[in-house]
Design an enzyme around this catalytic site. Structure first.
Site: not given
Length: 528
Positions: A235, A282, A264
């Site tokens: 995370r 990601h 992000e």
């Protein structure tokens, strides 16, 4: 026969769509390509919705989704889902928590190898710059290096197993597991976080919560060895990005492998400017295998929910006023808060959770036990613990759930009492509710108190001598921590327990100074 409507709001693997389309009792509607503002015009038709990160399940979505009974988040994270809002409308929220486990594990290993061998930079030097310069790209082997794993759950434990096959020396820090889970795999278990900071490579695999945000910061990096390698495929925000940047720039951190960022898309993140970072956008769940599993599992959950068969991986419990007495709801909420508070105050591997319902609320002891278990395990498991899997997870971890009911509640019409036992200590907390909306903690470890279960709390146990309150106030004032409320409980043995509610975050330095006071017995910091 009226068909159940399942609406797919975001793109999922074709396999999941095919499952939905093949069901004779299901009307499947794919609106993944529909602009999100137009989605609000059609979501009212759905009995069940499947979403991913692109769809914000907020108040506007819920207002428009007038017929929605269940929502499946095709993935793990539910940051974009208003779970409380769903609960109030009786909408069951489910996620798909394990489908991407192997993908995340293997990406972690890929980043680890890429960092140790500077693989992306050697690749670019040859392929893009057309320079053949072998002597520039000396790397390091994983063999015999010490790997520190923070968090030893589904992903962290599998990283540990793979690291062992590379003949690495592996150690893990996870205060919420039984040490045997690590040692049975040949992995060293530690309760001293500094042991992790002394490793050659450190990888983190924890939920994102108040305890873990920024858990690797400037002070932790200063303790690390020169040339440490850091990995984060969990995370964004678990590493303090500013401290990470400075550590990489100075060379204290030789390399970092990052798949996640605080903000992000991370296209303008300063970390991208450094030449000792491997980055991916990601991609933790981005394998064909995991996308297939996510889609098919999400589709099956949607089908089961639409038919009312089951709600696997449910993250909430729908609260319908018509089905639950009005006085019960605040006790369920209070019990979960007490469980969460107790787990923060008593960090360790949980051995047992005892919940006692006194007075009228005792008739709902099974529900109280479920909420207590969710609260207690939320500290270590975050969003992965829910009302459906709580009993199973507790049993899997060897946690005894003890339930008792008593027809009388002493001074109160009803009250709840929770006793949390870990491998370190025991914490016992009692609470009650007034007028169906006022919740109070009335006892902590035998000290009578009157505390609203809300906010940032310092629990300060001390010998009951003059000057303690003044000393505490001076330390907090020195660090610009404002006291919002101060509640004190005293006993007949010369001890006192203060619950200090503050407006600001409390640093480790503040807690250390409080604990250093001569009168201090212990200091704990909890957030509700």
């Amino acid at each position: 026969m009226k068909k159940h409507v399942v609406m797919v709001c975001d793109h999922i693997h074709e396999s999941g769509l095919e499952m939905l389309a093949s069901q004779p009792d299901i009307e499947y509607i794919n609106v993944a390509d529909l602009p999100k503002d137009e989605l609000l015009n059609v979501i009212g038709k759905a009995d069940v919705a499947i979403t991913r990160s692109s769809t914000e399940v907020n108040s506007a979505f819920l207002e428009a989704a007038s017929n929605l009974k269940a929502l499946v988040r095709a993935g793990v994270g539910v940051d974009n889902v208003d779970i409380d809002g769903c609960s109030k409308r009786g909408i069951i929220v489910m996620n798909v928590p394990t489908a991407n486990t192997i993908a995340a594990v293997e990406l972690t290993m890929a980043h680890m190898l890429a960092c140790m061998r500077a693989f992306p930079y050697a690749h670019n030097h040859l392929k893009l710059d057309r320079v053949w310069k072998r002597e520039k790209w000396y790397g390091y082997e994983l063999k015999d290096k010490k790997l520190g794993i923070i968090g030893f759950g589904n992903i962290g434990s599998r990283v540990g197993k793979r690291a062992k096959t590379f003949e690495m020396d592996v150690i893990t820090y996870d205060p919420y597991i039984d040490p045997s889970k690590a040692t049975d795999l040949g992995v060293e278990y530690t309760t001293n976080f500094d042991d992790i900071l002394a490793c050659d490579i450190i990888t983190i695999h924890t939920p994102k919560n108040q305890e873990t945000i920024g858990m690797i910061g400037k002070k932790e990096i200063e303790k690390m060895k020169e040339g440490v390698v850091l990995i984060n495929c969990a995370r964004g925000g678990l590493y303090d990005e500013e401290a990470l940047y400075e550590g990489l720039k100075s060379g204290k951190i030789r390399f970092a492998g990052l798949d996640v960022f605080v903000k992000e898309p991370a296209t303008d993140n300063p970390l991208l400017d450094l030449d000792n970072v491997t980055v991916t956008p990601h991609l933790g769940a981005n394998t064909y295998e995991s996308q297939y599993k996510i889609a098919t599992q999400a589709a099956q959950q949607a089908l089961d929910a639409a038919r009312g068969i089951s709600y696997p991986n449910a993250l909430n419990l729908p609260i319908r006023e018509s089905e639950i007495p009005a006085f019960v709801k605040p006790y369920l909420e209070l019990t979960q808060k007490i469980g969460f508070l107790a787990a923060q105050a008593n960090k360790g591997a949980i051995k047992s959770i005892k919940i006692v319902g006194e007075g009228g609320i005792g008739e709902y002891i099974d529900s109280l036990a479920t909420f207590a278990t969710v609260g207690a395990l939320k500290e270590s498991l975050g969003e992965t613990i829910n009302y459906v899997n709580a009993d199973f997870v507790a049993k899997e971890r060897g946690i005894d759930i003890i339930k008792e009911s008593s027809p009388t509640a002493g001074a109160y019409k009803s009250s709840v009492r929770l006793k949390l036992t870990t491998d370190k200590e025991v914490v016992e907390i009692a609470g009650t509710s007034f007028n169906e909306d006022v919740q109070r903690i009335v006892e902590i470890n035998g000290f009578a108190l009157d505390v609203e279960p809300k906010g940032r709390m310092i629990l300060f146990k001390n010998t009951d001598v003059p000057g303690v309150i003044g000393d505490v106030g001076q330390i907090l004032a020195k660090h610009h921590v404002n006291i919002a409320d101060f509640r004190l409980g005293r006993d007949k043995t010369g001890l006192a327990l203060a619950v200090i509610i503050v407006d600001n975050d409390v640093s480790e330095e503040v807690l250390r100074e409080l604990d250093a006071l001569e009168a201090s017995i212990y200091v704990k910091y909890v957030i509700l």
